[in-house]
Design an enzyme around this catalytic site. Structure first.
Site, PDB file in Angstrom:
ATOM      1  N   TYR A 160       5.985   0.894  32.351  1.00 24.36           N
ATOM      2  CA  TYR A 160       5.497   1.158  30.738  1.00 24.36           C
ATOM      3  C   TYR A 160       4.151   0.859  30.212  1.00 24.36           C
ATOM      4  CZ  TYR A 160       7.033   1.666  25.826  1.00 24.36           C
ATOM      5  OH  TYR A 160       7.410   2.726  24.360  1.00 24.36           O
ATOM      6  N   LYS A 167       1.907  -0.278  22.041  1.00 25.98           N
ATOM      7  CA  LYS A 167       3.333  -0.478  21.230  1.00 25.98           C
ATOM      8  C   LYS A 167       2.863  -2.429  20.578  1.00 25.98           C
ATOM      9  CE  LYS A 167       6.573   2.718  21.298  1.00 25.98           C
ATOM     10  NZ  LYS A 167       6.881   3.364  20.269  1.00 25.98           N
TER      11      LYS A 167
HETATM   12  C1  1JT Z   1       7.139   7.226  25.582  1.00 24.72           C
HETATM   13  C2  1JT Z   1       8.335   7.366  25.939  1.00 24.72           C
HETATM   14  C3  1JT Z   1       7.629   5.871  24.824  1.00 24.72           C
HETATM   15  C4  1JT Z   1       9.126   6.386  27.543  1.00 24.72           C
HETATM   16  C5  1JT Z   1       9.317   5.640  26.119  1.00 24.72           C
HETATM   17  C6  1JT Z   1       9.056   5.223  24.440  1.00 24.72           C
HETATM   18  N1  1JT Z   1       9.489   4.407  24.333  1.00 24.72           N
HETATM   19  C7  1JT Z   1      10.644   3.384  25.552  1.00 24.72           C
HETATM   20  N2  1JT Z   1      10.594   5.135  25.942  1.00 24.72           N
HETATM   21  C8  1JT Z   1      11.461   4.671  27.417  1.00 24.72           C
HETATM   22  C9  1JT Z   1      10.537   3.784  28.693  1.00 24.72           C
HETATM   23  C10 1JT Z   1      10.227   4.269  29.466  1.00 24.72           C
HETATM   24  C11 1JT Z   1       8.970   3.245  30.483  1.00 24.72           C
HETATM   25  C12 1JT Z   1      10.247   2.341  30.500  1.00 24.72           C
HETATM   26  C13 1JT Z   1      10.824   1.310  29.960  1.00 24.72           C
HETATM   27  C14 1JT Z   1      11.854   2.555  28.349  1.00 24.72           C
HETATM   28  C15 1JT Z   1       7.424   8.144  27.967  1.00 24.72           C
HETATM   29  C16 1JT Z   1       6.741   9.059  26.570  1.00 24.72           C
HETATM   30  C17 1JT Z   1       5.684   9.016  26.256  1.00 24.72           C
HETATM   31  C18 1JT Z   1       6.454   7.872  24.868  1.00 24.72           C
HETATM   32  O1  1JT Z   1       9.526   1.318  31.136  1.00 24.72           O
HETATM   33  C19 1JT Z   1      10.401   0.122  31.736  1.00 24.72           C
HETATM   34  C20 1JT Z   1       8.502   3.919  31.740  1.00 24.72           C
END
Ligand code: 1JT
Length: 259
Positions: A160, A167
């Protein structure tokens, strides 16, 4: 129930519908159900095309659709002036936007570039501040601003990375904005949504693993749906939560409480 919510006929701006899986689209559907006037913003033409398609397929009618690029102050200002001119008063804003460069979610966090960091912060965190600033003059009857966050703001979730830092900034911004705008009876809150398979989740290689870990560990032993995130967002927008501001509300089947 609709009377209790006091959302009927209210003008609510929804930012961040990319397709029918978007959390923002879930919120919009619930807003239509409770009789709110829904105003959409979009960035790319592709999103507008998608939005028009899913509106007509579902038999929904937007009050207004305006272009808005949250990376540009002038674009946000123009969008809200257009919305204000059309509807007069804005009662709520749903900010459901985030972006980062793919390589910043793929590489180790320590490899995050200055420009990738700035881009994630600008798009995913500063955009809430800029939006609040432009919406405020039209929120003359008070109202609510709600944004979408994720557990990666406070815990290290592999991959993330820079989004977690963005965030974290978003959640802190919710508190500072809540303090500023409280005097105008504008509440500012965030939903910390559990993992939902949206367009953003696409291209996250470990997403299936994340979903099954949550199923095992979360108190409710399952993942959450777009509808569940949407319904809590409606509660936060509604009169039922009139005493709540500056808060991060988890809609995650309880996952965040576990050690
Ligand atoms: C973005 C992306 C914001 C993926 C996102 C996000 N908020 C939640 N997710 C899903 C996610 C992504 C990852 C994760 C867990 C959930 C991608 C484009 C940029 C904004 O890893 C633990 C990587």
């Amino acid at each position: 129930m609709e009377d209790l919510l006091k959302l009927k006929g209210k003008n609510i701006v929804v930012m961040g519908v990319a397709n029918e899986r978007s959390l923002a689209w879930g919120v919009a559907k619930s807003l239509f159900t409770v009789g709110a006037n829904v105003i959409f913003t979009y960035r790319k033409e592709r999103s507008l095309t998608k939005l028009e398609k899913i509106l007509s397929t579902g038999g929904y009618e937007a009050k207004l659709i305006v272009q808005c690029d949250v990376n540009e102050d002038e674009s946000i200002q123009a969008a809200f002036e257009k919305i204000g001119a059309e509807v007069g008063t804005i009662h709520g804003v749903v900010h459901s936007l985030a972006f980062a460069h793919a390589e910043d979610l793929k590489n180790d966090f320590v490899e995050t570039t200055r420009s990738g960091y700035a881009f994630a912060q600008d798009t995913s965190a500063y955009s809430l501040i800029a939006t609040a600033k432009q919406a405020r003059p039209f929120m003359t009857e008070g109202g609510t601003i709600v944004t979408m966050s994720y557990l990666g703001a406070e815990r290290v979730l592999d991959g993330y990375n820079v989004m977690g830092v963005a965030k974290a900034a978003l959640e802190a911004s919710v508190r500072y904005l809540a303090n500023d705008l409280g005097k105008d009876n504008i509440r500012v809150n965030a939903i910390s949504a559990g993992a939902v398979r949206t367009l953003s989740a696409k291209g996250v290689p470990s997403f299936n693993t994340i979903l099954s870990q949550i199923e095992e560990k979360a108190p409710l032993k399952r993942n959450v749906t777009q509808e569940e995130v949407a319904d809590m967002t409606i509660a936060i927008l509604s009169n039922l939560s009139r005493g709540v501001t500056g808060e991060i509300v988890y809609v995650d089947a309880g996952y965040n409480i576990m050690g």
